[in-house]
Design a protein around this motif. Structure first.
Motif, short mmCIF file in Angstrom:
data_model
loop_
_atom_site.label_atom_id
_atom_site.label_comp_id
_atom_site.label_asym_id
_atom_site.label_seq_id
_atom_site.Cartn_x
_atom_site.Cartn_y
_atom_site.Cartn_z
N ASN A 139 34.76 10.38 58.98
CA ASN A 139 34.24 11.75 59.07
C ASN A 139 33.47 11.99 60.37
O ASN A 139 33.28 13.12 60.78
CB ASN A 139 33.32 12.07 57.89
CG ASN A 139 34.08 12.12 56.58
OD1 ASN A 139 35.27 12.45 56.57
ND2 ASN A 139 33.41 11.79 55.50
N SER A 156 42.77 7.81 50.42
CA SER A 156 41.45 8.12 50.96
C SER A 156 41.15 7.19 52.13
O SER A 156 41.67 6.08 52.22
CB SER A 156 40.38 7.99 49.88
OG SER A 156 40.03 6.65 49.69
N TYR A 183 34.50 6.50 54.81
CA TYR A 183 33.57 7.60 55.07
C TYR A 183 33.27 7.73 56.56
O TYR A 183 33.03 8.82 57.06
CB TYR A 183 32.27 7.37 54.29
CG TYR A 183 31.28 8.49 54.46
CD1 TYR A 183 31.48 9.71 53.84
CD2 TYR A 183 30.15 8.32 55.25
CE1 TYR A 183 30.58 10.74 54.00
CE2 TYR A 183 29.24 9.35 55.42
CZ TYR A 183 29.47 10.56 54.78
OH TYR A 183 28.57 11.58 54.95
N SER A 184 33.27 6.62 57.28
CA SER A 184 32.93 6.65 58.71
C SER A 184 33.94 7.47 59.52
O SER A 184 33.63 7.92 60.61
CB SER A 184 32.84 5.22 59.26
OG SER A 184 34.08 4.56 59.08
#
Length: 135
Positions: A9, A3, A6-7
């Motif tokens: 994205n 993974s 989130y940034s």
């Protein structure tokens, strides 16, 4: 499966913004580099809609102009309130207990709007053919 933060994205959005800014700057720069820079009196003269400019741009406007602008905003806001009501009208029994409550509430709202509309019609604000209106 690995993974990532989130940034990541937001990378497509940032790339799109950078491409848009880059294209705008590059088109402006290329236009400036290959364009002609011959200013003349005619070229620098104010021109709008095929009519030569006359008089001072800071002239006074009739108050009707501003009244019509405010009325446009008023009736535009009316539409903004009516659209969500129309969308959720069938769900009103679950929210308020009956269809009729929401119906009568909108009727009262439209009544206030119509009173305002008849008032401006009586005052002649929308009648641009006459010289003066009693404001």
């Amino acid at each position: 499966m690995q993974s990532h933060p989130y940034s990541w994205n937001y990378i497509p959005l940032v790339l799109q913004i950078l491409v848009a800014i880059g294209m705008g700057c590059s088109m402006t720069t290329v236009s400036w580099l290959i364009g002609r820079h011959r200013n003349s009196k005619t070229k620098l003269e104010a021109y709008e809609c095929g009519i030569p400019a006359e008089g001072d741009a800071r002239g006074r406007f009739s108050v009707r102009f501003y009244m019509v602008a405010m009325l446009f905003i008023l009736f535009d806001v009316e539409a903004v309130f009516m659209l969500p009501w129309a969308v959720i009208y069938r769900k009103l029994p679950a929210i308020t207990g009956s269809h009729m409550f929401g119906f009568w509430e909108m009727l009262v709202y439209l009544g206030f709007v119509l009173v305002g509309f008849f008032y401006i019609m009586k005052k002649g604000i929308l009648d641009w053919a006459s010289d003066k209106a009693d404001l």
